[in-house]
Design a protein around this motif. Structure first.
Motif, mmCIF file in Angstrom:
data_model
loop_
_atom_site.group_PDB
_atom_site.id
_atom_site.type_symbol
_atom_site.label_atom_id
_atom_site.label_comp_id
_atom_site.label_asym_id
_atom_site.label_seq_id
_atom_site.Cartn_x
_atom_site.Cartn_y
_atom_site.Cartn_z
ATOM 1 N N SER A 296 0.826 -1.209 0.000
ATOM 2 C CA SER A 296 0.000 0.000 0.000
ATOM 3 C C SER A 296 0.860 1.259 0.000
ATOM 4 O O SER A 296 0.551 2.244 -0.679
ATOM 5 C CB SER A 296 -0.942 -0.002 1.207
ATOM 6 N N ASP A 297 1.959 1.239 0.769
ATOM 7 C CA ASP A 297 2.854 2.395 0.805
ATOM 8 C C ASP A 297 3.462 2.666 -0.571
ATOM 9 O O ASP A 297 3.609 3.822 -0.990
ATOM 10 C CB ASP A 297 3.959 2.170 1.831
ATOM 11 N N GLU A 298 3.822 1.591 -1.262
ATOM 12 C CA GLU A 298 4.421 1.759 -2.588
ATOM 13 C C GLU A 298 3.399 2.276 -3.593
ATOM 14 O O GLU A 298 3.726 3.102 -4.463
ATOM 15 C CB GLU A 298 5.019 0.427 -3.051
ATOM 16 N N LEU A 299 2.160 1.802 -3.498
ATOM 17 C CA LEU A 299 1.105 2.319 -4.365
ATOM 18 C C LEU A 299 0.816 3.782 -4.045
ATOM 19 O O LEU A 299 0.564 4.593 -4.952
ATOM 20 C CB LEU A 299 -0.160 1.475 -4.201
ATOM 21 N N ASP A 300 0.840 4.119 -2.766
ATOM 22 C CA ASP A 300 0.670 5.507 -2.345
ATOM 23 C C ASP A 300 1.740 6.385 -2.984
ATOM 24 O O ASP A 300 1.459 7.457 -3.551
ATOM 25 C CB ASP A 300 0.751 5.584 -0.822
ATOM 26 N N THR A 301 2.981 5.950 -2.913
ATOM 27 C CA THR A 301 4.085 6.709 -3.499
ATOM 28 C C THR A 301 3.929 6.855 -5.004
ATOM 29 O O THR A 301 4.177 7.932 -5.572
ATOM 30 C CB THR A 301 5.422 6.014 -3.185
ATOM 31 N N LEU A 302 3.484 5.790 -5.650
ATOM 32 C CA LEU A 302 3.288 5.818 -7.098
ATOM 33 C C LEU A 302 2.279 6.888 -7.501
ATOM 34 O O LEU A 302 2.545 7.722 -8.386
ATOM 35 C CB LEU A 302 2.833 4.439 -7.583
ATOM 36 N N VAL A 303 1.114 6.872 -6.862
ATOM 37 C CA VAL A 303 0.043 7.797 -7.241
ATOM 38 C C VAL A 303 0.369 9.227 -6.809
ATOM 39 O O VAL A 303 0.193 10.181 -7.580
ATOM 40 C CB VAL A 303 -1.296 7.335 -6.631
ATOM 41 N N THR A 304 0.856 9.384 -5.605
ATOM 42 C CA THR A 304 1.157 10.726 -5.117
ATOM 43 C C THR A 304 2.249 11.391 -5.952
ATOM 44 O O THR A 304 2.163 12.585 -6.277
ATOM 45 C CB THR A 304 1.582 10.677 -3.641
ATOM 46 N N SER A 305 3.267 10.622 -6.305
ATOM 47 C CA SER A 305 4.331 11.170 -7.152
ATOM 48 C C SER A 305 3.786 11.588 -8.511
ATOM 49 O O SER A 305 4.200 12.615 -9.067
ATOM 50 C CB SER A 305 5.441 10.134 -7.325
ATOM 51 N N LEU A 306 2.870 10.801 -9.024
ATOM 52 C CA LEU A 306 2.263 11.139 -10.311
ATOM 53 C C LEU A 306 1.517 12.475 -10.227
ATOM 54 O O LEU A 306 1.598 13.308 -11.148
ATOM 55 C CB LEU A 306 1.318 10.014 -10.732
ATOM 56 N N GLU A 307 0.798 12.687 -9.143
ATOM 57 C CA GLU A 307 0.076 13.947 -8.962
ATOM 58 C C GLU A 307 1.044 15.119 -8.833
ATOM 59 O O GLU A 307 0.893 16.157 -9.505
ATOM 60 C CB GLU A 307 -0.811 13.859 -7.720
ATOM 61 N N LEU A 308 2.022 14.984 -7.967
ATOM 62 C CA LEU A 308 2.953 16.088 -7.703
ATOM 63 C C LEU A 308 3.781 16.431 -8.937
ATOM 64 O O LEU A 308 4.119 17.601 -9.173
ATOM 65 C CB LEU A 308 3.875 15.727 -6.536
ATOM 66 N N ASN A 309 4.109 15.422 -9.733
ATOM 67 C CA ASN A 309 4.896 15.671 -10.945
ATOM 68 C C ASN A 309 4.132 16.484 -11.976
ATOM 69 O O ASN A 309 4.736 17.001 -12.928
ATOM 70 C CB ASN A 309 5.345 14.349 -11.566
ATOM 71 N N HIS A 310 2.818 16.590 -11.795
ATOM 72 C CA HIS A 310 1.998 17.370 -12.726
ATOM 73 C C HIS A 310 1.364 18.584 -12.027
ATOM 74 O O HIS A 310 0.313 19.070 -12.447
ATOM 75 C CB HIS A 310 0.919 16.482 -13.356
ATOM 76 N N ASN A 311 2.027 19.023 -10.978
ATOM 77 C CA ASN A 311 1.607 20.248 -10.276
ATOM 78 C C ASN A 311 0.187 20.162 -9.723
ATOM 79 O O ASN A 311 -0.531 21.167 -9.672
ATOM 80 C CB ASN A 311 1.721 21.468 -11.205
ATOM 81 N N LEU A 312 -0.215 18.987 -9.317
ATOM 82 C CA LEU A 312 -1.531 18.800 -8.722
ATOM 83 C C LEU A 312 -1.374 18.578 -7.223
ATOM 84 O O LEU A 312 -0.412 17.940 -6.771
ATOM 85 C CB LEU A 312 -2.250 17.600 -9.366
ATOM 86 N N GLN A 313 -2.337 19.053 -6.475
ATOM 87 C CA GLN A 313 -2.281 18.962 -5.022
ATOM 88 C C GLN A 313 -3.120 17.771 -4.536
ATOM 89 O O GLN A 313 -4.337 17.761 -4.678
ATOM 90 C CB GLN A 313 -2.807 20.246 -4.386
ATOM 91 N N PRO A 314 -2.486 16.739 -3.976
ATOM 92 C CA PRO A 314 -3.258 15.593 -3.445
ATOM 93 C C PRO A 314 -4.156 16.017 -2.298
ATOM 94 O O PRO A 314 -3.758 16.801 -1.438
ATOM 95 C CB PRO A 314 -2.170 14.626 -2.981
#
Length: 247
Positions: free
Chosen positions: A89-107
């Motif tokens: 779950s932590d790794e999936l969290d990192t995957l999705v959150t990084s994807l958001e932040l890399n596109h200037n989106l705020q989780p």
């Protein structure tokens, strides 16, 4: 009582009967078995020659078969590379959150479901499997023992590009799993569209299920008002037990 002497006619008749008996016995016990043995021997010879030809062809094709096996293994590794291993779950969290932040989106929020074992019968495996349509809604249930037959049908597809000694690795229906993820984020619409383009181009094992956009107004600290967009996204991440496909 004395027997009457045999006449010439009786002798000829007896001779004829003996000759007919001899011919019948010869045909029945010598000629027919000989013909049957000859036919069986001819059939065995043809079978042996066919087996010899097959073995010779196999020997001649040994190098080609080895090369094809290596090619198939390379194709398997290429297809396997687009899948994530069984992430936590932590790794999936990192995957999705990084994807958001890399596109200037705020989780804002994130929900990660437990990986669910899928039935291979609902998913066509190919070298380009990650870019095909995802599993149907019916595939969102866990696999039970009764799904083994359907999985075997799906394995027939794998045999088109997998080496024969690797196919048994896929007999267990549990090698293919999906994790359902939903999240909310905020930001500019163009950044969110860039995220969707990035998913389609570079994340073949992350499948977009649904998304929605909701524009909201809020007050700033200085008393002015601003508008922002909140995006709600549902994804399915394909996970592969890569340990099950090693040689």
């Amino acid at each position: 009582m004395e027997l009457a002497p045999m006449t010439k006619r009786d002798k000829i008749l007896l001779y004829f009967v003996l000759m007919v008996a001899f011919v019948v016995l010869y045909i029945r016990f010598l000629l027919i078995p000989g013909i049957e043995n000859h036919q069986q021997a001819a059939a065995d010879l043809v079978e042996a020659e066919t087996a010899q030809t097959t073995m010779q062809d196999t020997i001649l094709m040994a190098s080609a078969n080895a090369a094809q096996k290596n090619t198939n293994w390379g194709e398997l590794q290429t297809a396997n590379a687009v899948y994530y291993s069984l992430l936590s779950s932590d790794e999936l969290d990192t995957l999705v959150t990084s994807l958001e932040l890399n596109h200037n989106l705020q989780p804002e929020s994130l929900s990660i479901g437990q990986p669910v074992t899928q039935n291979l019968g609902w998913y066509v495996a190919s070298a380009d499997a990650g870019r095909t349509a995802g599993p149907s809604a019916a595939a969102d249930t866990a696999v039970t023992a009764g799904d083994a037959a359907a999985t075997a049908e799906g394995n027939a597809v794998l045999q088109q590009f997998l080496a024969a000694d690797l196919v048994p690795q896929y007999d267990a229906p549990g090698y293919f799993r999906t994790a359902a993820i939903s999240f909310n984020c905020s930001g500019a619409e163009e950044d969110f569209l860039a995220l969707l383009d990035d998913l389609a181009a570079n994340y073949p094992s992350v499948q977009l299920n649904t998304f929605s956009m909701d524009t909201r107004s809020y007050a700033n600290m200085d008393g002015t008002s601003s508008t922002g967009t909140v995006f709600t996204v549902a994804l399915s991440v394909i996970l592969c037990d890569k340990g099950g496909v090693q040689p």
